[in-house]
Scaffold this motif. Structure first.
Motif, mmCIF file in Angstrom:
data_model
loop_
_atom_site.group_PDB
_atom_site.id
_atom_site.type_symbol
_atom_site.label_atom_id
_atom_site.label_comp_id
_atom_site.label_asym_id
_atom_site.label_seq_id
_atom_site.Cartn_x
_atom_site.Cartn_y
_atom_site.Cartn_z
ATOM 1 N N GLU A 6 1.088 -1.198 -0.358
ATOM 2 C CA GLU A 6 -0.278 -0.569 0.386
ATOM 3 C C GLU A 6 0.839 1.607 -0.143
ATOM 4 O O GLU A 6 0.437 2.076 -0.715
ATOM 5 N N ASP A 7 1.984 1.231 0.982
ATOM 6 C CA ASP A 7 2.998 2.202 0.993
ATOM 7 C C ASP A 7 3.551 2.522 -0.606
ATOM 8 O O ASP A 7 3.953 3.522 -1.066
ATOM 9 N N VAL A 8 3.797 0.977 -1.185
ATOM 10 C CA VAL A 8 4.350 0.944 -2.759
ATOM 11 C C VAL A 8 3.378 2.477 -3.196
ATOM 12 O O VAL A 8 3.912 3.021 -4.806
ATOM 13 N N TRP A 9 2.289 2.028 -3.630
ATOM 14 C CA TRP A 9 1.034 1.865 -4.057
ATOM 15 C C TRP A 9 0.877 4.322 -4.597
ATOM 16 O O TRP A 9 0.585 5.166 -4.853
ATOM 17 N N LEU A 10 1.123 3.840 -2.968
ATOM 18 C CA LEU A 10 0.466 5.712 -2.383
ATOM 19 C C LEU A 10 1.566 5.985 -2.686
ATOM 20 O O LEU A 10 1.010 7.417 -3.838
ATOM 21 N N TYR A 47 4.198 -0.823 -10.948
ATOM 22 C CA TYR A 47 4.207 0.851 -11.606
ATOM 23 C C TYR A 47 2.672 0.523 -13.216
ATOM 24 O O TYR A 47 2.334 1.135 -13.031
ATOM 25 N N LEU A 48 3.594 -0.849 -14.322
ATOM 26 C CA LEU A 48 2.856 -0.413 -15.121
ATOM 27 C C LEU A 48 1.311 -1.517 -14.868
ATOM 28 O O LEU A 48 0.587 -1.272 -15.956
ATOM 29 N N GLU A 49 0.859 -2.608 -13.969
ATOM 30 C CA GLU A 49 0.329 -3.330 -14.117
ATOM 31 C C GLU A 49 -0.912 -3.178 -12.718
ATOM 32 O O GLU A 49 -2.026 -3.443 -13.599
ATOM 33 N N THR A 102 1.217 5.798 -19.219
ATOM 34 C CA THR A 102 2.689 5.991 -19.126
ATOM 35 C C THR A 102 2.803 7.857 -19.346
ATOM 36 O O THR A 102 4.289 7.691 -18.203
ATOM 37 N N TYR A 103 2.180 8.015 -20.512
ATOM 38 C CA TYR A 103 3.512 9.569 -20.476
ATOM 39 C C TYR A 103 3.744 10.407 -19.777
ATOM 40 O O TYR A 103 5.059 10.844 -20.629
ATOM 41 N N ALA A 104 2.839 11.047 -19.085
ATOM 42 C CA ALA A 104 3.420 11.973 -18.363
ATOM 43 C C ALA A 104 4.341 11.291 -17.031
ATOM 44 O O ALA A 104 4.178 12.635 -16.474
ATOM 45 N N ALA A 105 4.018 10.403 -16.672
ATOM 46 C CA ALA A 105 4.072 9.833 -16.216
ATOM 47 C C ALA A 105 5.643 9.285 -15.382
ATOM 48 O O ALA A 105 6.879 9.287 -14.748
ATOM 49 N N GLU A 106 5.940 9.307 -17.201
ATOM 50 C CA GLU A 106 7.553 8.091 -17.176
ATOM 51 C C GLU A 106 8.519 8.701 -16.575
ATOM 52 O O GLU A 106 9.186 7.743 -15.798
ATOM 53 N N PRO A 107 8.725 10.282 -17.728
ATOM 54 C CA PRO A 107 9.987 10.893 -17.497
ATOM 55 C C PRO A 107 9.736 10.925 -15.961
ATOM 56 O O PRO A 107 11.615 11.026 -15.118
ATOM 57 N N GLU A 108 9.060 10.957 -14.679
ATOM 58 C CA GLU A 108 9.380 11.338 -13.053
ATOM 59 C C GLU A 108 9.361 10.100 -12.806
ATOM 60 O O GLU A 108 10.502 10.348 -12.409
ATOM 61 N N TRP A 109 8.994 9.042 -12.982
ATOM 62 C CA TRP A 109 9.421 7.556 -12.954
ATOM 63 C C TRP A 109 10.882 7.073 -13.388
ATOM 64 O O TRP A 109 11.848 6.599 -12.289
#
Length: 121
Positions: A6-10, A47-49, A102-109
């Motif tokens: 849950e911490d990871v999801w958050l 992250y992806l699934e 993931t288009y906007a999240a990927e650079p942050e990832w």
């Protein structure tokens, strides 16, 4: 201290907030992910699934959530996708929609992955 799933999801959900993350945010997320004890490959799958299928729409709305997702709602949604990870249909759908999700999240990832590598030393 060990971080729960849950911490990871958050922590990962911050990648889909409608705001710009800073260096402090990247390091915070990286610390939570490292504290989980999960491999980078498993974190990538989460992250992806699990997180992306639930939150990707936030980047496609005009007034997306910017101050944080409700933790109970997030956990319930991610848990549903976690249970679907074994499904071929779910994996295929995630692969097909990966760029949209993931288009906007990927650079942050990518920044979080760099911070994780730095913190591991």
């Amino acid at each position: 201290m060990s971080a729960s799933r849950e911490d990871v999801w958050l922590a990962l959900s911050e990648l889909w907030l409608d705001n710009q993350l800073d260096e402090y945010s990247h390091r915070h997320i990286a610390r939570v992910l490292l504290a989980s004890g999960l491999s980078v490959e498993e974190l990538q799958s989460i992250y992806l699934e699990e997180v992306a299928p639930l939150l990707w729409g936030n980047h496609w709305t005009t007034a997306g959530v910017w101050d944080g997702f409700d933790a109970q709602w997030l956990s319930a949604g991610c848990r549903r996708f976690q249970q679907r990870r074994g499904s071929r249909w779910h994996r295929w759908r995630c692969r097909l929609l990966r760029r949209l999700m993931t288009y906007a999240a990927e650079p942050e990832w990518q920044q979080v992955l760099l911070r994780m590598a730095e913190l591991r030393g």
